[in-house]
Scaffold this motif. Structure first.
Motif, mmCIF file in Angstrom:
data_model
loop_
_atom_site.group_PDB
_atom_site.id
_atom_site.type_symbol
_atom_site.label_atom_id
_atom_site.label_comp_id
_atom_site.label_asym_id
_atom_site.label_seq_id
_atom_site.Cartn_x
_atom_site.Cartn_y
_atom_site.Cartn_z
ATOM 1 N N ARG A 62 8.244 -44.259 -24.126
ATOM 2 C CA ARG A 62 8.966 -44.318 -22.858
ATOM 3 C C ARG A 62 10.422 -44.668 -23.129
ATOM 4 N N THR A 168 4.860 -51.364 -16.001
ATOM 5 C CA THR A 168 4.052 -50.156 -16.172
ATOM 6 C C THR A 168 2.579 -50.538 -16.252
ATOM 7 N N ARG A 173 2.641 -45.884 -17.016
ATOM 8 C CA ARG A 173 3.308 -45.273 -15.865
ATOM 9 C C ARG A 173 3.927 -46.373 -15.013
ATOM 10 N N ASP A 183 10.418 -43.141 -12.953
ATOM 11 C CA ASP A 183 9.278 -42.907 -13.836
ATOM 12 C C ASP A 183 9.361 -41.544 -14.515
ATOM 13 N N ARG A 187 9.460 -41.460 -18.534
ATOM 14 C CA ARG A 187 8.154 -41.242 -19.142
ATOM 15 C C ARG A 187 8.163 -40.184 -20.231
#
Length: 604
Positions: A62, A168, A173, A183, A187
């Motif tokens: 991420r 997250t 997420r 996000d 992501r």
């Protein structure tokens, strides 16, 4: 000779039969091989692949979140997750106790969990653990047990930044805060590859790269980690000293609308979101609405100046310290007599500001406050932001405008209050608060710059001797601000609990920062004034802004006071008596919330 010939013939016949049989078998084998390799090749290839060929996801990291100076606020670290093939585990039930011990779970729990998934080929055993711990489990060499790479989010600033960033979930997420808002950006896109695994789940060969992994993109915030920590620390100290239940602080950069800090308490540890009260996850600065109390008064004055119904030199007779408001009274803590426009703000007179509002039409007052963002979202983009409550004039009663003039009957969030004060300091130009550095947010003019400057000078008197917020004064800087103390609404009326406010701007001559402080339910057992904005919230403003001004190298705009203080300090060090300087003791004369007592002969 005949018997011998007959024996030879039988032997040859038998040999021929055997040879023929072997030939037919060979032919059958060759035919079968041809069938497997050429005719039904696709079918059998699929069958083989179904047992050993797998398409697996390539995890991606991420994107990192940093503050405005590049300091990491949220980072992803590689971890391992242990999984198993339940069908393989059930073939080796004797190994389950050993596996359960390594996982740190009861053996019967693991056995039941595996049995429930007997028809599956995949189940998680333990997710997002350290690579060392995962290696110890896999090293037990239990059939069907393996591990794979994943990533886990870590937040170095912990509770201080929790409400801004959010967190997250187990699948990495975003769930709340900016982790949720951005996000898709953070992501990235996982890749995919085809591998051959053995019967124990281990990868023995990488066959093909199906899709290239695309790591998440980094995000740079407008938040300054240092100012954020100052805001969190001072808010926490204020709650401890005042016995308050909760609070919020918002700091904005006036020129750009950038959010430099946003702190809330109670807070939580985003690195351990499964622990604690879920209610602490709420970002009160954007989701909680409160009646803004006396922080509304500078805007009421600005509305009167813009409409031309008052001037800075207008006077207002506040005798005898109260006026009727339907069945109730609008009161001041003292009878201030005759006040000019500046005095109404300096003394925080409910009576004076009510008389200003009476000169405005309902629609003019409503339209003015709407321009400053009340009753609508600030458009910051933060998840869950609420627009506040600001009813249209058609829903007002005969007393609504009067109570709204000093902050009752209207609800706003702390970030809305900070935005409105930032607009006053920015020459009447309103900007949407932004959390992302470099994000464009055009300003729109909501007030004449000359009027905005007049109101700022009036608010400056609030922090000077004789004002209600001398505890907000900062040596070397002119500070403009306004205190507020509002009763909490409860059961259709008002309780004996209070909300303490201070909203301010510094420096006045070249405004750099706007800040709103909201502290809920301070201890007022020694009197309501001990829970007032000038007593509880103003010191938070001073302490945070002193640090922010120093960190950002903002030059002082009140050199005379600063020099006088330096001379006094020097004289004291030399054994002499320091020269007298302006008093800085708190003068808590802020007007009390309206007393809910019927007035004789008053009508609703």
């Amino acid at each position: 000779m005949k018997p011998r010939n007959r024996a030879q013939f039988n032997l040859r016949a038998r040999l021929a039969m055997v040879a023929g049989t072997l030939g037919l078998c060979s032919l059958a084998l060759v035919g079968r091989a041809v069938d497997l390799q050429l005719i039904d090749n696709d079918f059998y290839q699929k069958q083989g692949n179904a047992r050993f060929l797998r398409d697996i996801e390539i995890p991606v990291s991420r994107g990192m979140i940093t503050d405005r100076n590049g300091e990491p606020l949220a980072v992803s670290s590689p971890v391992e997750s242990v999984w198993a093939d339940p069908q393989e585990l059930l073939k080796n039930p004797a190994r389950l106790p050993e596996l359960a011990k390594a996982l740190g779970v009861p053996a019967d729990y693991l056995a039941r969990k595996v049995s429930q998934r007997a028809g599956k080929e995949f189940m998680w055993l333990k997710r997002r653990i350290s690579p060392v711990a995962a290696k110890k489990i896999v090293a037990l060499d239990i059939p069907g047990v393996a591990s794979q790479r994943e990533f886990r989010r870590f937040y170095p600033q912990g509770e201080a930044m929790a409400h801004v960033l959010g967190f997250t979930d187990i699948d990495d997420r975003g769930q709340e805060g900016l982790e949720l808002a951005f996000d898709d950006w953070l992501r990235g896109t996982p890749g995919s590859k085809r591998v051959i695994r053995d019967n124990r789940g281990r990868i023995v060969e990488n066959v093909d790269l199906i899709k290239q992994a695309q790591p998440g993109k980094d995000l740079t915030l407008t938040i300054d980690r240092r100012i954020q920590y100052l805001a969190y620390r001072e808010l926490k100290n204020a709650l401890l000293v005042s016995g308050a239940s909760s609070g919020s602080v918002v700091v904005l950069d006036i020129a750009s609308g950038e959010v430099l800090a946003m702190a809330n308490l109670p807070s939580y540890n985003p690195n351990a979101v499964d622990v604690g009260n879920r209610d602490t996850h709420r970002n009160r600065a954007v989701t909680d609405v409160i009646e803004p109390g006396s922080t509304m008064k500078p805007l009421t004055v600005a509305a009167g100046l813009e409409a031309g119904v008052i001037t800075p030199r207008s006077t207002f007779d506040t005798n005898p310290g109260w006026i009727p408001n339907g069945r109730y009274r609008t009161t001041d803590t003292h009878n201030y007599g005759v006040l000019d426009t500046t005095g109404v703000i300096r003394k925080s007179s409910n009576v004076g500001v009510s008389k200003i509002a009476a000169r405005l039409s309902n629609q003019a007052f409503y339209d003015f406050l709407r321009k400053f963002g009340y009753g609508q979202s600030t458009q910051s983009g933060f998840p869950g932001e609420v627009p506040g409550l600001f009813p249209a004039p058609a829903r007002w009663s005969g007393t609504t405008k009067q109570t709204m003039s000093y902050g009752y009957g209207i609800s706003a969030t702390p970030i809305q209050i900070a935005q409105a004060y930032s607009a006053l300091a920015n020459g009447g130009k309103l900007r949407a608060p932004t959390f992302v550095k470099g994000q464009d947010n055009e300003a729109r003019e909501v007030l004449d710059p000359a009027i905005a400057h007049e109101v700022m000078k009036m608010m400056q008197t609030v922090t000077e001797p004789g004002g209600t917020a001398t505890r907000a004064a900062i040596l070397g800087y002119h500070v403009a601000g306004k205190t507020g103390t509002a009763r909490l609404a409860s059961g259709g009326g008002y309780s004996r609990k209070y909300v303490s406010f201070f909203a301010g701007v510094v420096p006045v001559d070249n405004p750099r920062f706007a800040m709103a402080v909201v502290i809920n339910e301070p201890d007022t057992s020694k009197g309501w004034q001990f829970g007032g904005g000038g007593f509880v919230s103003a010191p938070v403003f001073r302490n945070v802004m002193e640090g922010a001004l120093r960190l950002m190298d903002v030059p002082p705009d009140d050199i005379e006071t600063w020099l006088a203080a330096q001379q006094a300090a020097e004289a004291k060090r030399n054994g002499g008596k320091p020269a007298p300087i302006a008093a800085t003791a708190a003068v808590e004369e802020e007007t009390a919330p309206p007393v809910l007592l019927p007035t004789q002969g008053a009508r609703q």
